[in-house]
Scaffold this active site. Structure first.
Site, PDB file in Angstrom:
ATOM      1  N   TYR A  29       0.691  -1.287   0.026  1.00  0.00           N
ATOM      2  CA  TYR A  29       0.117  -0.193   0.009  1.00  0.00           C
ATOM      3  C   TYR A  29       0.904   1.302  -0.033  1.00  0.00           C
ATOM      4  O   TYR A  29       0.690   2.166   0.709  1.00  0.00           O
ATOM      5  CB  TYR A  29      -0.897   0.045   1.176  1.00  0.00           C
ATOM      6  CG  TYR A  29      -2.124   0.664   1.317  1.00  0.00           C
ATOM      7  CD1 TYR A  29      -3.175   0.537   0.186  1.00  0.00           C
ATOM      8  CD2 TYR A  29      -2.428   1.891   1.537  1.00  0.00           C
ATOM      9  CE1 TYR A  29      -4.359   1.203  -0.253  1.00  0.00           C
ATOM     10  CE2 TYR A  29      -3.563   2.900   1.527  1.00  0.00           C
ATOM     11  CZ  TYR A  29      -4.422   2.241   0.683  1.00  0.00           C
ATOM     12  OH  TYR A  29      -5.545   3.132   0.734  1.00  0.00           O
ATOM     13  N   ARG A  52       1.478  -7.438   5.643  1.00  0.00           N
ATOM     14  CA  ARG A  52       2.009  -8.121   6.765  1.00  0.00           C
ATOM     15  C   ARG A  52       1.346  -7.627   8.117  1.00  0.00           C
ATOM     16  O   ARG A  52       1.037  -6.437   8.144  1.00  0.00           O
ATOM     17  CB  ARG A  52       3.325  -8.118   6.778  1.00  0.00           C
ATOM     18  CG  ARG A  52       4.209  -8.768   5.821  1.00  0.00           C
ATOM     19  CD  ARG A  52       5.643  -8.240   5.886  1.00  0.00           C
ATOM     20  NE  ARG A  52       5.801  -6.828   5.593  1.00  0.00           N
ATOM     21  CZ  ARG A  52       7.096  -6.173   5.734  1.00  0.00           C
ATOM     22  NH1 ARG A  52       7.916  -6.944   6.176  1.00  0.00           N
ATOM     23  NH2 ARG A  52       7.403  -4.991   5.617  1.00  0.00           N
ATOM     24  N   THR A  88      12.560  -5.292  -4.871  1.00  0.00           N
ATOM     25  CA  THR A  88      13.604  -5.981  -4.075  1.00  0.00           C
ATOM     26  C   THR A  88      12.826  -7.203  -3.336  1.00  0.00           C
ATOM     27  O   THR A  88      13.431  -8.215  -2.910  1.00  0.00           O
ATOM     28  CB  THR A  88      14.525  -5.140  -3.342  1.00  0.00           C
ATOM     29  OG1 THR A  88      13.626  -4.402  -2.445  1.00  0.00           O
ATOM     30  CG2 THR A  88      15.341  -4.466  -4.031  1.00  0.00           C
ATOM     31  N   HIS A 111       6.026  -3.321 -12.979  1.00  0.00           N
ATOM     32  CA  HIS A 111       7.383  -3.118 -13.534  1.00  0.00           C
ATOM     33  C   HIS A 111       7.879  -4.549 -13.555  1.00  0.00           C
ATOM     34  O   HIS A 111       7.386  -5.404 -12.988  1.00  0.00           O
ATOM     35  CB  HIS A 111       8.297  -2.354 -12.506  1.00  0.00           C
ATOM     36  CG  HIS A 111       9.797  -2.466 -12.906  1.00  0.00           C
ATOM     37  ND1 HIS A 111      10.117  -1.986 -14.022  1.00  0.00           N
ATOM     38  CD2 HIS A 111      10.857  -2.372 -12.020  1.00  0.00           C
ATOM     39  CE1 HIS A 111      11.364  -1.982 -13.914  1.00  0.00           C
ATOM     40  NE2 HIS A 111      11.999  -2.189 -12.969  1.00  0.00           N
ATOM     41  N   ASP A 194      12.932   1.046 -18.988  1.00  0.00           N
ATOM     42  CA  ASP A 194      13.155   1.768 -17.558  1.00  0.00           C
ATOM     43  C   ASP A 194      14.439   1.750 -16.940  1.00  0.00           C
ATOM     44  O   ASP A 194      14.754   2.997 -16.511  1.00  0.00           O
ATOM     45  CB  ASP A 194      12.089   0.940 -16.898  1.00  0.00           C
ATOM     46  CG  ASP A 194      11.890   1.654 -15.487  1.00  0.00           C
ATOM     47  OD1 ASP A 194      11.245   2.605 -15.573  1.00  0.00           O
ATOM     48  OD2 ASP A 194      12.338   1.150 -14.551  1.00  0.00           O
ATOM     49  N   GLU A 230      22.250  28.188 -11.251  1.00  0.00           N
ATOM     50  CA  GLU A 230      22.099  28.023 -12.616  1.00  0.00           C
ATOM     51  C   GLU A 230      22.202  26.585 -12.949  1.00  0.00           C
ATOM     52  O   GLU A 230      21.718  26.284 -13.892  1.00  0.00           O
ATOM     53  CB  GLU A 230      23.557  28.795 -12.859  1.00  0.00           C
ATOM     54  CG  GLU A 230      23.451  30.191 -13.042  1.00  0.00           C
ATOM     55  CD  GLU A 230      22.400  30.580 -14.005  1.00  0.00           C
ATOM     56  OE1 GLU A 230      21.861  29.959 -14.971  1.00  0.00           O
ATOM     57  OE2 GLU A 230      22.001  31.644 -13.793  1.00  0.00           O
ATOM     58  N   SER A 255      16.017  32.634 -24.383  1.00  0.00           N
ATOM     59  CA  SER A 255      16.592  33.831 -25.200  1.00  0.00           C
ATOM     60  C   SER A 255      17.092  33.205 -26.272  1.00  0.00           C
ATOM     61  O   SER A 255      17.648  31.964 -26.289  1.00  0.00           O
ATOM     62  CB  SER A 255      17.389  34.560 -24.171  1.00  0.00           C
ATOM     63  OG  SER A 255      18.367  33.873 -24.162  1.00  0.00           O
TER      64      SER A 255
HETATM   65  P1  NAD Z   1       6.358   1.513  -2.326  1.00  0.00           P
HETATM   66  O1  NAD Z   1       7.883   1.317  -1.870  1.00  0.00           O
HETATM   67  O2  NAD Z   1       5.993   3.003  -2.439  1.00  0.00           O
HETATM   68  O3  NAD Z   1       5.358   0.719  -1.449  1.00  0.00           O
HETATM   69  C1  NAD Z   1       5.726  -0.366  -0.857  1.00  0.00           C
HETATM   70  C2  NAD Z   1       4.705  -1.155  -0.075  1.00  0.00           C
HETATM   71  O4  NAD Z   1       4.892  -2.387   0.030  1.00  0.00           O
HETATM   72  C3  NAD Z   1       4.501  -0.489   1.071  1.00  0.00           C
HETATM   73  O5  NAD Z   1       3.020  -0.444   1.447  1.00  0.00           O
HETATM   74  C4  NAD Z   1       5.346  -1.362   2.133  1.00  0.00           C
HETATM   75  O6  NAD Z   1       4.400  -1.406   3.248  1.00  0.00           O
HETATM   76  C5  NAD Z   1       4.820  -2.862   1.704  1.00  0.00           C
HETATM   77  N1  NAD Z   1       5.641  -3.935   1.845  1.00  0.00           N
HETATM   78  C6  NAD Z   1       7.230  -3.979   1.941  1.00  0.00           C
HETATM   79  N2  NAD Z   1       7.636  -5.080   2.153  1.00  0.00           N
HETATM   80  C7  NAD Z   1       6.583  -5.809   2.103  1.00  0.00           C
HETATM   81  C8  NAD Z   1       6.480  -7.226   2.373  1.00  0.00           C
HETATM   82  N3  NAD Z   1       7.429  -7.985   2.782  1.00  0.00           N
HETATM   83  N4  NAD Z   1       5.127  -7.965   2.260  1.00  0.00           N
HETATM   84  C9  NAD Z   1       3.986  -7.047   2.246  1.00  0.00           C
HETATM   85  N5  NAD Z   1       4.260  -5.773   2.000  1.00  0.00           N
HETATM   86  C10 NAD Z   1       5.395  -5.207   2.019  1.00  0.00           C
HETATM   87  O7  NAD Z   1       6.521   0.809  -3.717  1.00  0.00           O
HETATM   88  P2  NAD Z   1       6.074   1.377  -5.208  1.00  0.00           P
HETATM   89  O8  NAD Z   1       6.934   2.638  -5.674  1.00  0.00           O
HETATM   90  O9  NAD Z   1       4.623   1.606  -5.153  1.00  0.00           O
HETATM   91  O10 NAD Z   1       6.463   0.175  -6.215  1.00  0.00           O
HETATM   92  C11 NAD Z   1       5.716  -1.057  -6.383  1.00  0.00           C
HETATM   93  C12 NAD Z   1       5.923  -1.560  -7.854  1.00  0.00           C
HETATM   94  O11 NAD Z   1       5.492  -0.511  -8.720  1.00  0.00           O
HETATM   95  C13 NAD Z   1       7.239  -1.714  -8.099  1.00  0.00           C
HETATM   96  O12 NAD Z   1       7.162  -2.924  -8.854  1.00  0.00           O
HETATM   97  C14 NAD Z   1       7.646  -0.687  -8.618  1.00  0.00           C
HETATM   98  O13 NAD Z   1       8.803  -0.678  -9.740  1.00  0.00           O
HETATM   99  C15 NAD Z   1       6.231  -0.148  -9.605  1.00  0.00           C
HETATM  100  N6  NAD Z   1       6.257   1.132 -10.024  1.00  0.00           N
HETATM  101  C16 NAD Z   1       6.475   2.339  -9.067  1.00  0.00           C
HETATM  102  C17 NAD Z   1       6.128   3.511  -9.491  1.00  0.00           C
HETATM  103  C18 NAD Z   1       6.379   4.816  -8.667  1.00  0.00           C
HETATM  104  O14 NAD Z   1       6.567   5.721  -9.172  1.00  0.00           O
HETATM  105  N7  NAD Z   1       6.750   4.462  -7.430  1.00  0.00           N
HETATM  106  C19 NAD Z   1       5.946   3.625 -10.993  1.00  0.00           C
HETATM  107  C20 NAD Z   1       5.876   2.758 -11.759  1.00  0.00           C
HETATM  108  C21 NAD Z   1       5.866   1.321 -11.275  1.00  0.00           C
HETATM  109 MG    MG Z   2      10.551   4.383 -15.503  1.00  0.00          MG
HETATM  110 MG    MG Z   3      12.384   2.184 -12.610  1.00  0.00          MG
HETATM  111 MG    MG Z   4      20.245  31.653 -16.673  1.00  0.00          MG
END
Ligand code: NAD
Ligand code: MG
Ligand code: MG
Ligand code: MG
Ligand code: MG
EC number: 1.1.1.86
Length: 342
Positions: A29, A52, A88, A111, A194, A230, A255
């Site tokens: 979340y 969790r 990760t 992703h 990406d 700058e 400019s």
């Molecule tokens: P985030 O780090 O913002 O959120 C991670 C969530 O996972 C948190 O709610 C955390 O409490 C929960 N969490 C962590 N470890 C956990 C576990 N072991 N079990 C259950 N829940 C757990 O993550 P995010 O940035 O939203 O990324 C999620 C996916 O979206 C990734 O694959 C990322 O590459 C992709 N993504 C992110 C963005 C972005 O702008 N953040 C954009 C496009 C795609």
């Molecule tokens: Mg990207």
């Molecule tokens: Mg990325």
């Molecule tokens: Mg300038």
């Protein structure tokens, strides 16, 4: 008219009935998780958030009126599992939930890293799709609430049911992406572009350009505050113009002196060598060298990562920047607010 290489889908191409009578588990979340879960819920989809026990995100999800269960219980109940925990930790979470999947269920990612580099080897009897909004989660949510969309990507890696593509489009519609347009891609193309983009241009390339510019001015005796303005602060004005109207709008707005200077000097700074370096960065993404390095870094407690972060935060530009931002009241940009990671 532009010929796009990949198909683009809009609301009319998506049929939400492919998600009707189905329960979606949103695991995590954070940035993406809170947005997908709430948009799906507002679209009438049955949603359960998987977190969790003891996760600090649980209160946030419940406060937003969503049902919360453990990741395994949520996956057991769901027909589609959206894996939105950090990249990760996804392999470990997948190991936990694998037995909770039923044949014909769908695994959804935002992703492609773990699938593309085989960190998750999904069961063959489930669909594997990616719907990846091209925005941070708070914008995915805000746009949806404003009856606007967020552009996104759709990829199907594995089609166990025969209608994986339709399920993917229905998901993209429910989170608001088909309102803006969804580009068809593959897990490979999404993952490699990406990683390359963030390394060579967006995160790596830009910060190095900023630091080198700053150091060049300071080493030549100019004041740190002038160098900061700058080389870092003004970057936002330039990026906003490019975002709005491409390179052309930016060149039109600066400019003639800036335009001529930029056109004659830019390619001399980011020259053939930079291009060759970029090609090397891309190769390491394509042949898995970067992925292996990053996975091993995580398995060994992130030693280089920790050191590099420290060195970056010790850079003089961070010091002068913090002082200047405290001194001058400008911007006040709205910052992304997501529940704290735990
Ligand atoms: P985030 O780090 O913002 O959120 C991670 C969530 O996972 C948190 O709610 C955390 O409490 C929960 N969490 C962590 N470890 C956990 C576990 N072991 N079990 C259950 N829940 C757990 O993550 P995010 O940035 O939203 O990324 C999620 C996916 O979206 C990734 O694959 C990322 O590459 C992709 N993504 C992110 C963005 C972005 O702008 N953040 C954009 C496009 C795609
Ligand atoms: Mg990207
Ligand atoms: Mg990325
Ligand atoms: Mg300038
Ligand atoms: Mg199930």
């Amino acid at each position: 008219m532009t010929d796009f290489e990949n198909p683009v889908y809009y609301d009319d191409n998506a049929d939400e009935s492919h998600l009707a009578e189905r329960t979606v588990a949103v695991l995590g979340y954070g940035s993406q998780g809170h947005a997908h879960a709430q948009n799906l819920d507002d679209s009438g989809v049955d949603v359960v958030v998987g977190l969790r026990k003891g996760s600090s995100s649980r209160d946030a999800a419940e406060a937003d009126g969503l049902r919360v269960a453990t990741p395994v219980a949520a996956a057991r109940e769901a027909d589609l599992v959206s894996v939105l925990v950090p990249d990760t930790v996804q392999p470990a979470v997948y190991d936990d939930i694998e037995e909770a999947l039923e044949p014909g269920d769908t695994l959804q990612f935002a992703h492609g890293f773990n699938i593309h580099y085989n960190q998750i080897r999904p069961r063959e009897d489930v669909n594997v799709q990616m719907v990846a909004p091209k925005s941070p989660g708070h914008l995915v949510r805000r746009n949806f609430e404003n009856d606007e969309g967020t552009p996104g990507l759709l990829a199907v890696y594995q089609d166990a049911t025969g209608d994986a593509h339709d399920v993917g489009l229905a998901y993209a519609k429910a989170i608001g992406c088909t309102r803006a347009g969804v580009i068809e891609t593959t897990f490979r193309e999404e993952t490699e572009t990406d990683l390359f983009g963030e390394q060579a241009v967006l995160c790596g390339g830009v910060t190095s350009l900023v630091k080198q510019g700053y150091e060049t001015l300071v080493d030549a005796g100019y004041s740190r505050e002038m160098a900061y303005f700058e080389c870092l602060n003004e970057l936002k004005l330039i990026v906003d113009l490019m975002y709005e109207g491409g390179l052309g709008e930016m060149w039109d707005s600066v400019s003639d002196t800036a335009e001529y200077g930029g056109l004659t000097r830019g390619d001399a700074v980011v020259d053939e060598h930079a291009r060759e370096n970029m090609e090397e960065v891309l190769e390491a993404v394509q042949d898995g060298t970067f992925a292996r390095e990053w996975i091993s870094e995580n398995q060994t407690g992130r030693p280089s990562y920790t050191q590099l972060r420290q060195a970056e935060s010790d850079h003089d530009i961070e010091d002068v920047g913090a002082d200047l931002r405290a001194l001058f009241a400008w911007g006040g940009e709205e910052r992304e607010e997501v529940p704290a990671d735990d």
